[in-house]
Enzyme design. Structure first.
Site, PDB file in Angstrom:
ATOM      1  N   LYS A 199       0.817  -1.209   0.000  1.00 30.52           N
ATOM      2  CA  LYS A 199       0.000   0.000   0.000  1.00 30.52           C
ATOM      3  C   LYS A 199       0.853   1.261   0.000  1.00 30.52           C
ATOM      4  O   LYS A 199       2.041   1.238   0.317  1.00 30.52           O
ATOM      5  CB  LYS A 199      -0.963  -0.023   1.191  1.00 30.52           C
ATOM      6  CG  LYS A 199      -2.094  -1.026   1.001  1.00 30.52           C
ATOM      7  CD  LYS A 199      -3.135  -0.956   2.101  1.00 30.52           C
ATOM      8  CE  LYS A 199      -4.310  -1.878   1.770  1.00 30.52           C
ATOM      9  NZ  LYS A 199      -5.323  -1.891   2.850  1.00 30.52           N
ATOM     10  N   ARG A 249      -3.414 -10.261   5.073  1.00 29.46           N
ATOM     11  CA  ARG A 249      -3.976 -10.240   3.724  1.00 29.46           C
ATOM     12  C   ARG A 249      -2.916  -9.662   2.793  1.00 29.46           C
ATOM     13  O   ARG A 249      -2.524  -8.497   2.931  1.00 29.46           O
ATOM     14  CB  ARG A 249      -5.250  -9.391   3.682  1.00 29.46           C
ATOM     15  CG  ARG A 249      -5.911  -9.339   2.310  1.00 29.46           C
ATOM     16  CD  ARG A 249      -7.164  -8.476   2.350  1.00 29.46           C
ATOM     17  NE  ARG A 249      -7.843  -8.433   1.064  1.00 29.46           N
ATOM     18  CZ  ARG A 249      -7.541  -7.586   0.067  1.00 29.46           C
ATOM     19  NH1 ARG A 249      -6.577  -6.676   0.224  1.00 29.46           N
ATOM     20  NH2 ARG A 249      -8.205  -7.629  -1.072  1.00 29.46           N
TER      21      ARG A 249
END
Length: 292
Positions: free
Chosen positions: A237, A271
């Protein structure tokens, strides 16, 4: 603070043991997810990715049919369903024993994937409808059958009460105080509706500044007060690659660093895009904890 390690979740009658952290591998059947390496659209690509996740040690396959990256285009409910109707049979064919999660915030999509394709977990990035895609408010337009006394509860919560499968509740709050207050209210509502298996996701990258993401990561272990499994979704991210002056494609090493931090602060599920490396982080972190 040591990670709580007594969690199990019920996936259609099978218990998934979270006494040691597990890895959830991302499978995006989309053309526009922020990390190009995760985009799988053809039958062979989807099959290959499902097999790769399990081969590399992943325990959960998380299938998404729309991108939640900043600036992404809205995807209609019909298109999301179409993509999932294409992808889920392939995943089930290739890995019939895998735990399959579907990443959606829409109640009718959740119903479809559970009732028609046996999805095991619903992964909701909207915090029960506070936002939809890319931080847009989600219009409450769903009529979910159920007890009238719960009619003011979020539609996705009411749908989960009907479906009775594990639910990942992700926070879009920008600080731990508001996150804890929100989770307290939302967990109670879900319990009122009979939802038993609730997984908490701090929502890294959603509704948070760069610093807020790291402030929450630093204090993530405090979420263990709820005695629920914690999922950390940090993989590649912006909060990683931007501070390093890199791109998402170059953010694997930084992802491993923050995944390790999340494990040390109580995460039961990671995740990720890069399953093999995350599994290695779990093994090493678990060994360290077992030495204590």
């Amino acid at each position: 603070m040591k990670r709580n390690n007594n969690y199990t979740i019920n996936v259609h009658g099978r218990l998934l043991d979270l006494s040691e952290p597990v890895v959830m591998g991302i499978l995006n059947c989309t053309p526009d997810s922020f990390f190009a390496g995760s985009r799988k659209q053809t039958e062979s690509e989807i099959a290959g990715r499902a097999n790769q996740i399990i081969r590399e040690g992943g325990r959960i396959i998380d299938v998404g049919a729309f991108s939640t990256r900043p600036g992404a285009d809205e995807v209609s409910e019909e298109e999301e369903m179409r993509r999932l109707r294409f992808a889920l049979p392939i995943v089930r064919r290739e890995q019939p024993d895998a735990v399959v999660s579907v990443d959606t915030y829409r109640p009718d999509v959740a119903r479809m994937v559970v009732e028609e394709y046996g999805a095991d977990i619903i992964n909701d990035v909207s915090e029960g409808g506070i936002t939809g895609i890319v931080d847009k408010p989600l219009e409450e337009k769903y009529d979910v059958e159920g007890d009238d006394k719960f009619k003011d509860y979020p539609a996705i919560f009411r749908m989960m009460g009907r479906l009775k499968v594990p639910y990942i509740l992700m926070s879009v709050q920008g600080n731990l105080r508001d996150m804890v207050l929100g989770f307290s209210r939302e967990i109670q509502q879900l319990c009122d509706l009979g939802v038993k298996d609730i997984i908490l996701d701090p929502g890294y990258g959603f509704g948070k500044t760069m610093q807020e993401n790291y402030d929450i990561l630093r204090e993530q272990e405090k979420l263990q007060v709820f005695d629920r499994p914690i999922l950390a979704g940090l993989s590649r991210k912006r909060l990683i690659w931007k501070i390093l002056g890199l791109t998402a494609d170059e953010a694997l090493n930084g992802t491993t660093v923050v995944n390790t931090m999340a494990l040390e602060r109580g995460a039961s599920i990671l995740r990720v895009h890069d399953v093999k490396e995350a599994v290695q982080a779990v093994i090493i972190t678990s060994q360290l904890n077992n030495c204590q």
